[in-house]
Design a protein around this motif. Structure first.
Motif, mmCIF file in Angstrom:
data_model
loop_
_atom_site.group_PDB
_atom_site.id
_atom_site.type_symbol
_atom_site.label_atom_id
_atom_site.label_comp_id
_atom_site.label_asym_id
_atom_site.label_seq_id
_atom_site.Cartn_x
_atom_site.Cartn_y
_atom_site.Cartn_z
ATOM 1 N N LYS A 1 0.953 -1.177 0.185
ATOM 2 C CA LYS A 1 -0.017 0.012 -0.129
ATOM 3 C C LYS A 1 0.909 1.063 -0.056
ATOM 4 O O LYS A 1 1.204 1.837 1.117
ATOM 5 C CB LYS A 1 -0.806 0.026 1.255
ATOM 6 N N PRO A 2 1.156 1.517 -1.293
ATOM 7 C CA PRO A 2 2.310 2.853 -1.293
ATOM 8 C C PRO A 2 1.640 4.194 -0.506
ATOM 9 O O PRO A 2 2.644 4.951 -0.323
ATOM 10 C CB PRO A 2 2.622 2.918 -2.490
ATOM 11 N N SER A 3 0.496 4.134 -0.531
ATOM 12 C CA SER A 3 -0.206 5.597 0.200
ATOM 13 C C SER A 3 0.037 5.574 1.492
ATOM 14 O O SER A 3 -0.480 6.557 2.285
ATOM 15 C CB SER A 3 -1.558 5.697 -0.358
ATOM 16 N N SER A 4 0.557 4.354 1.979
ATOM 17 C CA SER A 4 0.762 4.294 3.649
ATOM 18 C C SER A 4 1.398 5.558 4.169
ATOM 19 O O SER A 4 2.336 6.159 3.657
ATOM 20 C CB SER A 4 1.522 3.009 3.978
ATOM 21 N N LYS A 5 1.190 5.978 5.373
ATOM 22 C CA LYS A 5 1.464 7.026 5.869
ATOM 23 C C LYS A 5 3.220 6.601 6.530
ATOM 24 O O LYS A 5 3.343 5.486 7.009
ATOM 25 C CB LYS A 5 0.941 7.711 7.005
ATOM 26 N N ILE A 6 3.970 7.650 6.632
ATOM 27 C CA ILE A 6 5.180 7.376 7.342
ATOM 28 C C ILE A 6 5.479 8.338 8.457
ATOM 29 O O ILE A 6 5.117 9.493 8.487
ATOM 30 C CB ILE A 6 6.534 7.537 6.299
ATOM 31 N N SER A 7 5.860 8.239 9.593
ATOM 32 C CA SER A 7 6.270 8.789 10.698
ATOM 33 C C SER A 7 7.463 9.633 10.473
ATOM 34 O O SER A 7 8.318 9.366 9.807
ATOM 35 C CB SER A 7 6.379 8.268 11.970
ATOM 36 N N SER A 8 7.488 11.075 10.966
ATOM 37 C CA SER A 8 8.549 11.889 10.804
ATOM 38 C C SER A 8 9.990 11.315 11.274
ATOM 39 O O SER A 8 10.997 11.347 10.777
ATOM 40 C CB SER A 8 8.250 13.084 11.462
ATOM 41 N N GLY A 9 9.770 10.328 12.536
ATOM 42 C CA GLY A 9 10.940 9.766 13.207
ATOM 43 C C GLY A 9 11.311 8.622 12.020
ATOM 44 O O GLY A 9 12.639 8.745 11.870
ATOM 45 N N ASN A 10 10.347 7.961 11.590
ATOM 46 C CA ASN A 10 11.035 6.881 10.433
ATOM 47 C C ASN A 10 11.667 7.716 9.312
ATOM 48 O O ASN A 10 12.610 7.175 8.828
ATOM 49 C CB ASN A 10 9.997 5.950 9.970
ATOM 50 N N LEU A 11 11.111 8.730 8.766
ATOM 51 C CA LEU A 11 11.614 9.648 7.606
ATOM 52 C C LEU A 11 13.032 9.775 7.998
ATOM 53 O O LEU A 11 13.818 9.894 7.020
ATOM 54 C CB LEU A 11 10.563 10.673 7.439
ATOM 55 N N ALA A 12 13.142 10.755 9.189
ATOM 56 C CA ALA A 12 14.542 11.070 9.619
ATOM 57 C C ALA A 12 15.481 10.103 9.848
ATOM 58 O O ALA A 12 16.557 9.848 9.129
ATOM 59 C CB ALA A 12 14.396 11.835 11.087
ATOM 60 N N LEU A 13 15.071 8.661 10.227
ATOM 61 C CA LEU A 13 16.053 7.643 10.381
ATOM 62 C C LEU A 13 16.336 7.337 8.825
ATOM 63 O O LEU A 13 17.595 6.785 8.489
ATOM 64 C CB LEU A 13 15.164 6.570 11.040
ATOM 65 N N LEU A 14 15.293 7.076 7.888
ATOM 66 C CA LEU A 14 15.768 6.544 6.480
ATOM 67 C C LEU A 14 16.687 7.634 5.933
ATOM 68 O O LEU A 14 17.254 7.266 5.044
ATOM 69 C CB LEU A 14 14.332 6.415 5.795
ATOM 70 N N ALA A 15 16.306 8.986 6.072
ATOM 71 C CA ALA A 15 17.238 9.901 5.086
ATOM 72 C C ALA A 15 18.526 10.019 5.705
ATOM 73 O O ALA A 15 19.335 9.992 4.839
ATOM 74 C CB ALA A 15 16.531 11.478 5.791
ATOM 75 N N ASP A 16 18.833 9.658 7.051
ATOM 76 C CA ASP A 16 20.105 9.553 7.492
ATOM 77 C C ASP A 16 20.781 8.247 7.100
ATOM 78 O O ASP A 16 21.879 8.177 6.583
ATOM 79 C CB ASP A 16 19.893 9.385 8.885
ATOM 80 N N TYR A 17 19.831 7.153 7.147
ATOM 81 C CA TYR A 17 20.593 5.682 6.632
ATOM 82 C C TYR A 17 20.892 6.170 5.132
ATOM 83 O O TYR A 17 21.915 5.426 4.822
ATOM 84 C CB TYR A 17 19.822 4.761 6.916
ATOM 85 N N LEU A 18 20.047 6.479 4.341
ATOM 86 C CA LEU A 18 20.248 6.490 2.946
ATOM 87 C C LEU A 18 21.179 7.832 2.358
ATOM 88 O O LEU A 18 21.308 7.905 1.402
ATOM 89 C CB LEU A 18 19.085 6.706 2.237
ATOM 90 N N ASN A 19 21.365 8.538 3.387
ATOM 91 C CA ASN A 19 22.280 9.771 3.290
ATOM 92 C C ASN A 19 21.839 10.805 2.043
ATOM 93 O O ASN A 19 22.286 11.138 1.336
ATOM 94 C CB ASN A 19 23.717 9.443 2.723
ATOM 95 N N CYS A 20 20.482 10.900 2.477
ATOM 96 C CA CYS A 20 19.772 12.006 1.512
ATOM 97 C C CYS A 20 19.106 12.790 2.345
ATOM 98 O O CYS A 20 18.768 12.391 3.626
ATOM 99 C CB CYS A 20 19.117 11.322 0.346
ATOM 100 N N SER A 21 18.140 13.567 1.710
ATOM 101 C CA SER A 21 17.321 14.755 2.416
ATOM 102 C C SER A 21 15.890 14.184 2.562
ATOM 103 O O SER A 21 15.642 13.237 1.744
ATOM 104 C CB SER A 21 17.229 16.011 1.600
ATOM 105 N N ALA A 22 15.208 14.478 3.626
ATOM 106 C CA ALA A 22 13.972 14.103 3.772
ATOM 107 C C ALA A 22 13.066 14.333 2.864
ATOM 108 O O ALA A 22 12.190 13.826 2.148
ATOM 109 C CB ALA A 22 13.236 14.407 5.094
ATOM 110 N N ASP A 23 13.233 15.710 2.230
ATOM 111 C CA ASP A 23 12.503 16.448 1.055
ATOM 112 C C ASP A 23 12.843 15.421 -0.227
ATOM 113 O O ASP A 23 11.761 15.257 -0.872
ATOM 114 C CB ASP A 23 13.011 17.773 0.730
ATOM 115 N N TYR A 24 13.776 14.837 -0.315
ATOM 116 C CA TYR A 24 14.030 14.065 -1.825
ATOM 117 C C TYR A 24 13.207 12.673 -1.324
ATOM 118 O O TYR A 24 12.482 12.273 -2.396
ATOM 119 C CB TYR A 24 15.452 13.679 -1.722
ATOM 120 N N LEU A 25 13.111 12.173 -0.157
ATOM 121 C CA LEU A 25 12.237 10.996 -0.065
ATOM 122 C C LEU A 25 10.971 11.261 -0.250
ATOM 123 O O LEU A 25 10.353 10.288 -0.343
ATOM 124 C CB LEU A 25 12.832 10.194 1.201
ATOM 125 N N MET A 26 10.556 12.341 0.337
ATOM 126 C CA MET A 26 9.163 12.799 0.182
ATOM 127 C C MET A 26 8.775 13.322 -1.190
ATOM 128 O O MET A 26 7.462 13.326 -1.486
ATOM 129 C CB MET A 26 8.687 13.881 1.122
#
Length: 73
Positions: free
Chosen positions: A38-63
């Motif tokens: 379900k690609p439209s699932s929500k993501i928490s800001s905490g998980n978004l920050a963790l993924l941005a750090d892990y993937l070494n990119c900005s949260a804006d890019y992931l969003m």
């Protein structure tokens, strides 16, 4: 493209697995499966920050707000 699709594509592009990312970030592997189903699932800001750090990119890019992974880092 939904933000979860961008995240999953970025993980795949880097040759990572959901399992490895889950272990490194503490995000449950089942959540990655939920995003796949379900690609439209929500993501928490905490998980978004963790993924941005892990993937070494900005949260804006992931969003999907920019095509540049370095913007707003």
């Amino acid at each position: 493209m939904e933000h979860t699709e961008i995240i999953l594509a970025e993980i795949e592009k880097r040759g990572d697995s959901w399992y490895r990312v889950a272990k490194a970030t503490g995000i449950s592997e089942s959540l990655f499966g939920k995003w796949k189903k379900k690609p439209s699932s929500k993501i928490s800001s905490g998980n978004l920050a963790l993924l941005a750090d892990y993937l070494n990119c900005s949260a804006d890019y992931l969003m999907g707000r920019t095509d540049n992974p370095e913007v707003n880092r």
